[in-house]
Design a protein around this motif. Structure first.
Motif, PDB file in Angstrom:
ATOM      1  N   PHE A  83     -54.666  13.004   2.105  1.00  0.00           N
ATOM      2  CA  PHE A  83     -55.756  13.157   3.066  1.00  0.00           C
ATOM      3  C   PHE A  83     -57.110  12.692   2.526  1.00  0.00           C
ATOM      4  O   PHE A  83     -58.138  12.908   3.161  1.00  0.00           O
ATOM      5  N   PHE A  84     -57.103  12.084   1.337  1.00  0.00           N
ATOM      6  CA  PHE A  84     -58.300  11.467   0.772  1.00  0.00           C
ATOM      7  C   PHE A  84     -59.452  12.462   0.604  1.00  0.00           C
ATOM      8  O   PHE A  84     -60.618  12.105   0.752  1.00  0.00           O
ATOM      9  N   HIS A  85     -59.110  13.727   0.289  1.00  0.00           N
ATOM     10  CA  HIS A  85     -60.140  14.748   0.100  1.00  0.00           C
ATOM     11  C   HIS A  85     -61.121  14.307  -0.984  1.00  0.00           C
ATOM     12  O   HIS A  85     -60.732  13.880  -2.073  1.00  0.00           O
ATOM     13  N   LEU A 111     -63.199   5.627   1.130  1.00  0.00           N
ATOM     14  CA  LEU A 111     -62.274   5.025   2.088  1.00  0.00           C
ATOM     15  C   LEU A 111     -63.038   4.220   3.133  1.00  0.00           C
ATOM     16  O   LEU A 111     -62.672   3.071   3.437  1.00  0.00           O
ATOM     17  N   LYS A 112     -64.079   4.806   3.689  1.00  0.00           N
ATOM     18  CA  LYS A 112     -64.893   4.093   4.671  1.00  0.00           C
ATOM     19  C   LYS A 112     -65.457   2.802   4.085  1.00  0.00           C
ATOM     20  O   LYS A 112     -65.390   1.738   4.715  1.00  0.00           O
ATOM     21  N   VAL A 159     -59.504  11.608   8.494  1.00  0.00           N
ATOM     22  CA  VAL A 159     -59.292  10.211   8.110  1.00  0.00           C
ATOM     23  C   VAL A 159     -59.456   9.310   9.329  1.00  0.00           C
ATOM     24  O   VAL A 159     -60.040   8.219   9.235  1.00  0.00           O
ATOM     25  N   VAL A 160     -58.966   9.757  10.466  1.00  0.00           N
ATOM     26  CA  VAL A 160     -59.116   8.990  11.706  1.00  0.00           C
ATOM     27  C   VAL A 160     -60.604   8.837  12.049  1.00  0.00           C
ATOM     28  O   VAL A 160     -61.071   7.749  12.411  1.00  0.00           O
ATOM     29  N   CYS A 218     -54.849   4.992  15.457  1.00  0.00           N
ATOM     30  CA  CYS A 218     -53.715   5.885  15.698  1.00  0.00           C
ATOM     31  C   CYS A 218     -53.707   7.039  14.684  1.00  0.00           C
ATOM     32  O   CYS A 218     -53.824   6.806  13.480  1.00  0.00           O
ATOM     33  N   HIS A 219     -53.527   8.266  15.173  1.00  0.00           N
ATOM     34  CA  HIS A 219     -53.629   9.452  14.309  1.00  0.00           C
ATOM     35  C   HIS A 219     -52.302   9.823  13.661  1.00  0.00           C
ATOM     36  O   HIS A 219     -51.238   9.312  14.030  1.00  0.00           O
TER      37      HIS A 219
END
Length: 218
Positions: free
Chosen positions: A198-200, A206-207, A56-57, A42-43
């Protein structure tokens, strides 16, 4: 997202729902592989630029593909080619439930275990959809909430094995809000130091966190 991404339209409660489906591949030759599970993502908030193509999605989808999952991203009502208009979260939860139902009914998916993930507002939707399905005895095998919208939305309680990841320097959903939500549940939260909403610069991390947490076979 890659050469094998399939764009399709599902029927939802508010009209057409635009989806992007990715299948895992075999590294040698890039041939499609049989998925081991189904993942629906879900975005973030539709009124703040959130779409199924959010970075991120897409990172969550790449994590799913690395785990061998078929991944399904979709646009909430009124976004992209999805019909309808913003519905304050109510209709968006219904959209997620419709995509989950249709995706699980697709060819080859009925027998697969399935997981659910969401980013920001999408985390609220994913948690809410999971709660509704859990009440009906049809909960996802795994749930991941990335920087869930715990400040502006009332995110329901989630299972103890839910993966929650949040940036320390999140200026959209303060880390304190998610800790306040998690504390009464004694729910662990993985915090990435110095990272914003946004995890820039930390999408690869994150992955890897998602892949590592979910590496055990379903």
């Amino acid at each position: 997202m890659n050469a094998h991404t399939q764009r399709l339209v599902l029927s939802g409660p508010g009209g057409d729902i635009e989806c992007a489906v990715d299948q895992p591949t075999v590294a040698a030759g890039g041939h499609l592989a049989a998925p081991s599970a189904l993942m629906v993502i879900c975005h973030p908030h539709p009124q703040h630029g959130g779409t199924l193509d959010n970075k991120v999605v897409q990172t969550l989808a790449r994590a799913g593909l690395a785990l061998g999952y078929r991944t399904v991203r979709f646009n909430f009502r009124g976004v992209g080619a999805s019909a309808g208009v913003w519905d304050e979260g109510r209709g968006e939860i219904d959209d997620a439930l419709a995509v989950i139902e249709a995706s699980r009914a697709a060819d080859g998916a009925a027998a697969l275990p399935w997981v659910l993930a969401g980013f920001s507002f999408g985390g609220y939707v994913a948690a809410s959809a999971a709660q509704k399905l859990r009440d009906g005895g049809n909960a996802p095998a795994r749930l991941a909430l990335i920087a869930p919208s715990t400040l502006k939305q009332t995110v329901p309680a989630v299972p103890q094995d839910t993966l929650v990841i949040h940036g320390e320097a999140d200026d959209v959903v303060p880390l304190a809000a998610t800790l306040d939500w998690a504390r009464p549940q004694s729910l662990p939260v993985t915090v990435i130091p110095g990272v914003g909403h946004f995890f820039h610069g930390q999408l690869a991390l994150l992955k890897s966190l998602v892949v590592r947490a979910w590496s055990q076979a379903l």
